[in-house]
Design an enzyme around this catalytic site. Structure first.
Site, PDB file in Angstrom:
ATOM      1  N   GLY A  65      -8.386  44.145  17.537  1.00  0.00           N
ATOM      2  CA  GLY A  65      -7.845  44.731  18.499  1.00  0.00           C
ATOM      3  C   GLY A  65      -6.120  43.895  17.698  1.00  0.00           C
ATOM      4  O   GLY A  65      -6.402  42.960  17.493  1.00  0.00           O
ATOM      5  N   GLN A  75       2.644  41.802  18.505  1.00  0.00           N
ATOM      6  CA  GLN A  75       1.904  40.929  17.615  1.00  0.00           C
ATOM      7  C   GLN A  75       2.368  41.124  15.912  1.00  0.00           C
ATOM      8  O   GLN A  75       2.401  40.231  14.986  1.00  0.00           O
ATOM      9  CB  GLN A  75       0.397  41.021  17.517  1.00  0.00           C
ATOM     10  CG  GLN A  75      -0.012  40.510  18.955  1.00  0.00           C
ATOM     11  CD  GLN A  75      -1.719  40.710  18.824  1.00  0.00           C
ATOM     12  OE1 GLN A  75      -2.292  41.625  18.945  1.00  0.00           O
ATOM     13  NE2 GLN A  75      -2.291  39.535  18.592  1.00  0.00           N
ATOM     14  N   CYS A 119      -7.536  35.343  19.795  1.00  0.00           N
ATOM     15  CA  CYS A 119      -6.477  36.438  19.667  1.00  0.00           C
ATOM     16  C   CYS A 119      -5.810  36.166  18.129  1.00  0.00           C
ATOM     17  O   CYS A 119      -5.686  34.842  17.634  1.00  0.00           O
ATOM     18  CB  CYS A 119      -5.517  35.948  20.701  1.00  0.00           C
ATOM     19  SG  CYS A 119      -3.823  37.105  20.516  1.00  0.00           S
ATOM     20  N   LEU A 120      -5.505  37.164  17.539  1.00  0.00           N
ATOM     21  CA  LEU A 120      -4.982  36.928  16.189  1.00  0.00           C
ATOM     22  C   LEU A 120      -3.707  36.049  16.287  1.00  0.00           C
ATOM     23  O   LEU A 120      -3.234  35.728  15.007  1.00  0.00           O
ATOM     24  CB  LEU A 120      -4.717  38.275  15.511  1.00  0.00           C
ATOM     25  CG  LEU A 120      -5.957  39.348  15.061  1.00  0.00           C
ATOM     26  CD1 LEU A 120      -5.723  40.565  14.617  1.00  0.00           C
ATOM     27  CD2 LEU A 120      -6.789  38.457  14.376  1.00  0.00           C
ATOM     28  N   HIS A 128      -7.243  43.127  26.943  1.00  0.00           N
ATOM     29  CA  HIS A 128      -6.737  42.060  26.158  1.00  0.00           C
ATOM     30  C   HIS A 128      -5.312  42.819  25.419  1.00  0.00           C
ATOM     31  O   HIS A 128      -4.202  42.236  25.448  1.00  0.00           O
ATOM     32  CB  HIS A 128      -7.412  41.556  25.276  1.00  0.00           C
ATOM     33  CG  HIS A 128      -6.970  40.532  23.987  1.00  0.00           C
ATOM     34  ND1 HIS A 128      -7.326  39.000  24.082  1.00  0.00           N
ATOM     35  CD2 HIS A 128      -5.955  40.485  23.301  1.00  0.00           C
ATOM     36  CE1 HIS A 128      -6.644  38.412  23.342  1.00  0.00           C
ATOM     37  NE2 HIS A 128      -5.929  39.168  22.700  1.00  0.00           N
ATOM     38  N   GLU A 129      -5.515  43.847  25.022  1.00  0.00           N
ATOM     39  CA  GLU A 129      -4.494  44.361  24.114  1.00  0.00           C
ATOM     40  C   GLU A 129      -3.342  45.074  25.202  1.00  0.00           C
ATOM     41  O   GLU A 129      -2.294  45.045  25.017  1.00  0.00           O
ATOM     42  CB  GLU A 129      -4.899  45.716  23.235  1.00  0.00           C
ATOM     43  CG  GLU A 129      -5.779  45.206  22.245  1.00  0.00           C
ATOM     44  CD  GLU A 129      -5.667  43.821  21.423  1.00  0.00           C
ATOM     45  OE1 GLU A 129      -4.211  43.669  21.313  1.00  0.00           O
ATOM     46  OE2 GLU A 129      -6.453  43.367  21.008  1.00  0.00           O
ATOM     47  N   HIS A 182      -1.334  42.256  26.119  1.00  0.00           N
ATOM     48  CA  HIS A 182      -0.042  42.003  24.997  1.00  0.00           C
ATOM     49  C   HIS A 182       1.052  43.045  25.332  1.00  0.00           C
ATOM     50  O   HIS A 182       2.221  42.616  25.047  1.00  0.00           O
ATOM     51  CB  HIS A 182      -0.754  42.394  23.606  1.00  0.00           C
ATOM     52  CG  HIS A 182      -1.382  41.044  22.991  1.00  0.00           C
ATOM     53  ND1 HIS A 182      -0.704  39.976  22.734  1.00  0.00           N
ATOM     54  CD2 HIS A 182      -2.780  41.227  22.641  1.00  0.00           C
ATOM     55  CE1 HIS A 182      -1.628  39.175  22.108  1.00  0.00           C
ATOM     56  NE2 HIS A 182      -2.863  39.846  21.971  1.00  0.00           N
TER      57      HIS A 182
HETATM   58 NI    NI Z   1      -4.403  39.217  21.105  1.00  0.00          NI
END
Ligand code: NI
Length: 188
Positions: free
Chosen positions: A46, A51, A88-89, A130-131, A134
């Site tokens: 995701g 991000q 998380c990325l 989660h997204e 963000h």
């Molecule tokens: Ni994340």
């Protein structure tokens, strides 16, 4: 398609509220393509617009080879709770257990401008939550206990040196067997 730099913890854009998308444009389609490309190169499931330094209310998710574009998404139904590990990325090499709703229904717009609803459970439900977080400036570490979070921030003090300018630059080739590869199912 091109790979975008991923903003990491400390970059203010990750804490900024996004703006709802009014209409689908070519620029937006390109952004979505690049977000999928970037998410896959980073072996995530995701990725949300902040991000990659953008403030459109858009996220992409791909759990079990089912790519989903979420434009202006909102959770309209949620039930149950489930605790599982997340990464998380934007916070590489940091993981933590987060309690989330076990089932959710999300309403969003797709790239054709059509509104749809999608029910999800397990990992997909977690990815949606989660997204969407963000898109409102929230990160999974916000859910950790005070002590856990303090530990994470102490570790990040060392890790962040790898990301000058609070940007994570990806390469197309990934290294098999890296720590991230073993966690890839939980990185959102
Ligand atoms: Ni994340």
């Amino acid at each position: 398609m091109s790979l975008l730099a991923i903003h990491v913890l400390g970059s203010p854009v990750l804490r900024t509220e996004t703006t709802p998308v009014a209409g689908i444009t070519d620029d937006l389609r390109r952004l979505v393509d690049d977000m999928f490309d970037t998410m896959r190169a980073a072996q995530g499931i995701g990725l949300a617009a902040p991000q990659v330094g953008r403030l459109e209310r858009i996220a992409v998710v791909d759990v079990d080879k089912d790519p989903i574009v979420l434009i202006n998404p909102e959770i309209i139904v949620e039930s149950g709770t489930e605790r599982a590990e997340e990464g998380c990325l934007s916070i590489p090499d940091i993981y933590g257990d987060v309690t989330r709703s076990a089932q959710v229904t999300v309403r969003a717009m797709d790239l054709d401008g059509k509104v749809f609803e999608r029910e999800a459970s397990d990992l997909l439900a977690r990815a949606f939550q989660h997204e969407i977080d963000h898109l409102h400036g929230k990160l999974f570490i916000d859910y950790l206990s005070f002590l856990k979070r303090r530990g994470v921030m102490a570790r990040w003090e060392d890790l962040k040196e790898k990301y000058p300018g609070q940007r994570r630059i990806l390469a197309r080739a990934t290294i098999p067997g890296s720590d991230e590869a073993s966690h890839r199912d939980e990185i959102l």
